[in-house]
Every structure is written in C-alpha cells, then in structure tokens.
Design a protein around this motif. Sequence first.
Motif, PDB file in Angstrom:
ATOM      1  N   ILE A 136       9.349  -7.574  -7.190  1.00 39.87           N
ATOM      2  CA  ILE A 136       8.215  -6.713  -6.844  1.00 39.87           C
ATOM      3  C   ILE A 136       8.260  -5.940  -8.099  1.00 39.87           C
ATOM      4  O   ILE A 136       7.008  -5.731  -8.724  1.00 39.87           O
ATOM      5  N   GLY A 137       9.269  -5.358  -8.642  1.00 39.87           N
ATOM      6  CA  GLY A 137       9.171  -4.457  -9.773  1.00 39.87           C
ATOM      7  C   GLY A 137       8.815  -5.275 -11.007  1.00 39.87           C
ATOM      8  O   GLY A 137       7.962  -4.513 -11.845  1.00 39.87           O
ATOM      9  N   GLU A 138       8.872  -6.526 -11.045  1.00 46.02           N
ATOM     10  CA  GLU A 138       8.488  -7.254 -12.347  1.00 46.02           C
ATOM     11  C   GLU A 138       6.998  -7.229 -12.520  1.00 46.02           C
ATOM     12  O   GLU A 138       6.442  -7.149 -13.719  1.00 46.02           O
ATOM     13  N   LYS A 139       6.334  -7.235 -11.524  1.00 42.04           N
ATOM     14  CA  LYS A 139       4.813  -7.103 -11.359  1.00 42.04           C
ATOM     15  C   LYS A 139       4.285  -5.823 -12.107  1.00 42.04           C
ATOM     16  O   LYS A 139       3.013  -5.835 -12.624  1.00 42.04           O
ATOM     17  N   TYR A 140       5.107  -4.708 -12.216  1.00 44.42           N
ATOM     18  CA  TYR A 140       4.500  -3.565 -12.109  1.00 44.42           C
ATOM     19  C   TYR A 140       5.274  -2.743 -13.792  1.00 44.42           C
ATOM     20  O   TYR A 140       4.995  -1.945 -14.081  1.00 44.42           O
ATOM     21  N   GLY A 141       6.225  -3.780 -14.155  1.00 45.34           N
ATOM     22  CA  GLY A 141       7.189  -3.428 -15.196  1.00 45.34           C
ATOM     23  C   GLY A 141       8.197  -2.461 -14.782  1.00 45.34           C
ATOM     24  O   GLY A 141       8.541  -1.313 -15.628  1.00 45.34           O
ATOM     25  N   LYS A 142       8.631  -2.426 -13.681  1.00 46.06           N
ATOM     26  CA  LYS A 142       9.492  -1.360 -13.074  1.00 46.06           C
ATOM     27  C   LYS A 142      10.752  -2.149 -12.498  1.00 46.06           C
ATOM     28  O   LYS A 142      10.739  -3.109 -12.269  1.00 46.06           O
ATOM     29  N   THR A 143      11.899  -1.203 -12.401  1.00 48.50           N
ATOM     30  CA  THR A 143      13.059  -1.677 -11.773  1.00 48.50           C
ATOM     31  C   THR A 143      13.276  -1.813 -10.297  1.00 48.50           C
ATOM     32  O   THR A 143      12.316  -1.192  -9.748  1.00 48.50           O
ATOM     33  N   ALA A 144      14.159  -2.466  -9.704  1.00 46.78           N
ATOM     34  CA  ALA A 144      14.251  -2.505  -8.465  1.00 46.78           C
ATOM     35  C   ALA A 144      14.201  -1.178  -7.842  1.00 46.78           C
ATOM     36  O   ALA A 144      14.131  -0.866  -6.786  1.00 46.78           O
ATOM     37  N   ALA A 145      15.220  -0.230  -8.597  1.00 45.55           N
ATOM     38  CA  ALA A 145      15.411   1.153  -8.162  1.00 45.55           C
ATOM     39  C   ALA A 145      14.108   1.979  -7.889  1.00 45.55           C
ATOM     40  O   ALA A 145      13.839   2.836  -7.009  1.00 45.55           O
ATOM     41  N   GLN A 146      13.229   1.671  -8.907  1.00 42.95           N
ATOM     42  CA  GLN A 146      12.303   2.287  -9.065  1.00 42.95           C
ATOM     43  C   GLN A 146      11.205   1.907  -7.971  1.00 42.95           C
ATOM     44  O   GLN A 146      10.356   2.859  -7.248  1.00 42.95           O
ATOM     45  N   VAL A 147      11.298   0.693  -7.440  1.00 43.05           N
ATOM     46  CA  VAL A 147      10.171   0.069  -6.465  1.00 43.05           C
ATOM     47  C   VAL A 147      11.205   0.852  -5.246  1.00 43.05           C
ATOM     48  O   VAL A 147      10.262   1.176  -4.256  1.00 43.05           O
ATOM     49  N   ALA A 148      12.375   0.894  -5.067  1.00 44.11           N
ATOM     50  CA  ALA A 148      12.822   1.567  -3.604  1.00 44.11           C
ATOM     51  C   ALA A 148      12.365   2.891  -3.664  1.00 44.11           C
ATOM     52  O   ALA A 148      12.149   3.424  -2.707  1.00 44.11           O
ATOM     53  N   LEU A 149      12.424   3.673  -4.646  1.00 48.39           N
ATOM     54  CA  LEU A 149      11.704   5.176  -4.828  1.00 48.39           C
ATOM     55  C   LEU A 149      10.271   5.077  -4.226  1.00 48.39           C
ATOM     56  O   LEU A 149       9.812   5.752  -3.274  1.00 48.39           O
ATOM     57  N   ARG A 150       9.595   4.252  -4.890  1.00 44.40           N
ATOM     58  CA  ARG A 150       8.128   4.104  -4.734  1.00 44.40           C
ATOM     59  C   ARG A 150       7.618   3.803  -3.207  1.00 44.40           C
ATOM     60  O   ARG A 150       6.598   4.150  -2.574  1.00 44.40           O
ATOM     61  N   TRP A 151       8.650   2.967  -2.756  1.00 42.55           N
ATOM     62  CA  TRP A 151       8.345   2.473  -1.568  1.00 42.55           C
ATOM     63  C   TRP A 151       8.328   3.813  -0.373  1.00 42.55           C
ATOM     64  O   TRP A 151       7.476   3.785   0.354  1.00 42.55           O
ATOM     65  N   ASN A 152       9.338   4.593  -0.895  1.00 42.47           N
ATOM     66  CA  ASN A 152       9.552   5.589   0.231  1.00 42.47           C
ATOM     67  C   ASN A 152       8.490   6.785  -0.099  1.00 42.47           C
ATOM     68  O   ASN A 152       7.898   7.363   0.789  1.00 42.47           O
ATOM     69  N   LEU A 153       7.962   7.002  -1.387  1.00 44.76           N
ATOM     70  CA  LEU A 153       7.128   7.949  -1.642  1.00 44.76           C
ATOM     71  C   LEU A 153       5.622   7.351  -1.005  1.00 44.76           C
ATOM     72  O   LEU A 153       5.067   8.320  -0.387  1.00 44.76           O
ATOM     73  N   ASP A 154       5.494   6.066  -1.113  1.00 43.25           N
ATOM     74  CA  ASP A 154       4.144   5.540  -0.535  1.00 43.25           C
ATOM     75  C   ASP A 154       4.043   5.811   1.104  1.00 43.25           C
ATOM     76  O   ASP A 154       2.836   6.066   1.651  1.00 43.25           O
ATOM     77  N   ARG A 155       5.154   6.096   1.523  1.00 37.48           N
ATOM     78  CA  ARG A 155       5.302   6.443   3.268  1.00 37.48           C
ATOM     79  C   ARG A 155       5.258   7.915   3.263  1.00 37.48           C
ATOM     80  O   ARG A 155       5.268   8.438   4.712  1.00 37.48           O
ATOM     81  N   GLU A 194       6.676  -7.192   2.466  1.00 38.03           N
ATOM     82  CA  GLU A 194       7.950  -8.086   1.848  1.00 38.03           C
ATOM     83  C   GLU A 194       9.094  -6.994   2.287  1.00 38.03           C
ATOM     84  O   GLU A 194      10.162  -7.386   2.713  1.00 38.03           O
ATOM     85  N   ILE A 195       9.270  -5.514   1.951  1.00 35.83           N
ATOM     86  CA  ILE A 195      10.152  -4.875   1.899  1.00 35.83           C
ATOM     87  C   ILE A 195      10.443  -4.587   3.249  1.00 35.83           C
ATOM     88  O   ILE A 195      11.599  -4.329   4.036  1.00 35.83           O
ATOM     89  N   ALA A 196       9.426  -4.538   4.135  1.00 31.18           N
ATOM     90  CA  ALA A 196       9.611  -4.413   5.589  1.00 31.18           C
ATOM     91  C   ALA A 196      10.539  -5.157   6.255  1.00 31.18           C
ATOM     92  O   ALA A 196      11.398  -4.928   6.988  1.00 31.18           O
ATOM     93  N   ARG A 197      10.627  -6.696   5.675  1.00 35.34           N
ATOM     94  CA  ARG A 197      11.620  -7.481   6.279  1.00 35.34           C
ATOM     95  C   ARG A 197      13.139  -7.340   5.804  1.00 35.34           C
ATOM     96  O   ARG A 197      14.037  -8.050   6.500  1.00 35.34           O
TER      97      ARG A 197
END
Length: 283
Positions: free
Chosen positions: A202-221, A253-256
């Motif tokens: 997922i991060g590759e699509k946005y030029g972000k790391t897995a860690a940044q995706v994990a943070l963004r996922w929580n922020l979005d919620r 995807e992350i929900a799974r």
Amino acid sequence: MTTVTLNNGFTIPQIGFGVFQVPDLSQCEEAVAAALAAGYRHIDTAAAYMNESAVGKAVRKSGIPREDIFVTSKLWVQDFGYENAKKAIQTSLNQLGLDYIDMYLLHQAVGDYLGAWRALEEAYREGKIKAIGVSNFYPERLVDFCETVAIMPAVNQIEIHPFFQRDEDLAVAKEYGLALEAWGPFAEGKFDIFNHPVLAAIGEKYGKTAAQVALRWNLDRGVIVLPKSVHKDRIQANIDVFDFTLSEEDHAEIARLDMGHSEIINHYDPAVIKMLHSVKIHD
C-alpha cells in the motif's frame, strides 16, 4: 497537523510523541527536543515512565509558547484512591515543572480508580488539568465508568494497530463522545510491521513506508496516534503522514489483518492484573 476536538471543547494534535521505555533522562530530553523541532506539538508521558522531568525540561527549553504544546501524563495504579491521587497530581506538576497539565489519565483500569477519578475531576475544576481521561479501559469497563462518573473522560488511550483494530472500542467511544488514542501504533514492532507485505505494498502506491501507512490508517479512523522513536529520521518520518490518505480498498485490505486480540498485553488475564498492582514506581 490535524487536530481532534475533545468533548470539553479542547483541541489536541492528532499525532503525539510518545516517550514510553525512554528512562534515560538525557536521551528523553533530546528526543522530545527533536520531536518539537520536527513539528510535534503533543507529548505523551506518564509517572510510570519515570521521565516526566525530562519532558518538562524539553518543553520549557524549546522556546515554543507553552499554550502551543499539549502535554499528557498519567497516574499510576500505586497512587489510585482520592488522597493518593491528589498528591500524585501535584508530584507530576512538580516533575514536569509546568503550571498545568493539558491532559491527565488514569493509567490502568484496576484498583480504586473511581476514588482517583474524583481527584482528577477536582484538579480539572481547579484548572490544574485541562482535560482528563483514561487508559487501557476495555469496553465493558469503560461503559460502567462512563455511567458512574460526574465528568465524562475525554479520551481512552488503548492499544490500536492494524493487527488489533478495536472496532468495538471505537463504537463505545463514539457512543459516549470520547476520543481514542493509540499507544503502540506500531504494535511494538511485532508482526514484522515495518516490512509487512500488505502495508508495504500500500505504501508503495503513495511513496510511503509501511510504518507511515499504519499511522495513516489510524488517523483516517479519527484515532490519535502516539508513535515513539529516539532516532531523528524516524521522528521526522512519523509526522510526514499528512500528504496522503488511504482509499477504501486500502482500508479493506488492512481490515483483513485484524487478529481481534492483543499479542502485547491481555488486560483480561488475572496474572496481568496482579502484575499491574505489584508495580511500584516510588517508596
């Protein structure tokens, strides 16, 4: 930086800087100073972390107006009960070297937390604390608490990450008007989260790391996140998450990945409850 408006009208930056497991005071002060320089305006400590003094020193030396920095600390189990909590609140103020604490939390849902809450309510009314809340309250304990107390908690700080997503906790918090804060948003490094294939892809699509995706996922919620690091590059990377959002497909995807339970600490375990009661942070 996005903010969340608490149920008392107070606003809190949605990313905070955590200092759990940074007991070395010099290292803690340096890390907090680096975080403030990187743009963080929310610092999360606790009496049990044994580093309130370092946090306070970094805040005071930063040159940033006090009202622009949101400081959270927490009351440990040993100091629960009304009289003990009154003393401990003043101790935290003294350790931090601040005139007020932006938010003060009950650290665990064990012991005489109702007596302690009365002391927090009193300090809140006196202006020593701007917001009060709880930490590690599971849904049934939080419902009972909210149905009992005079002043509703502003937040519940709990373990939330892609492998323990806490949908029921989100629903209960919404029902009672609380914000949720995520300690351990990186699952304390478990599940190879920094290289996890789903998060990394997922991060590759946005030029972000897995860690940044994990943070963004929580922020979005709508969850407030408290990442921790003592490395300047990671401190900076953890705040560089406001230039993208995840799609519905990403969230699906992350929900799974949700395991539905913690691999870090189980607050339903009687042995854990006994351990929390046994931990002493002062004589």
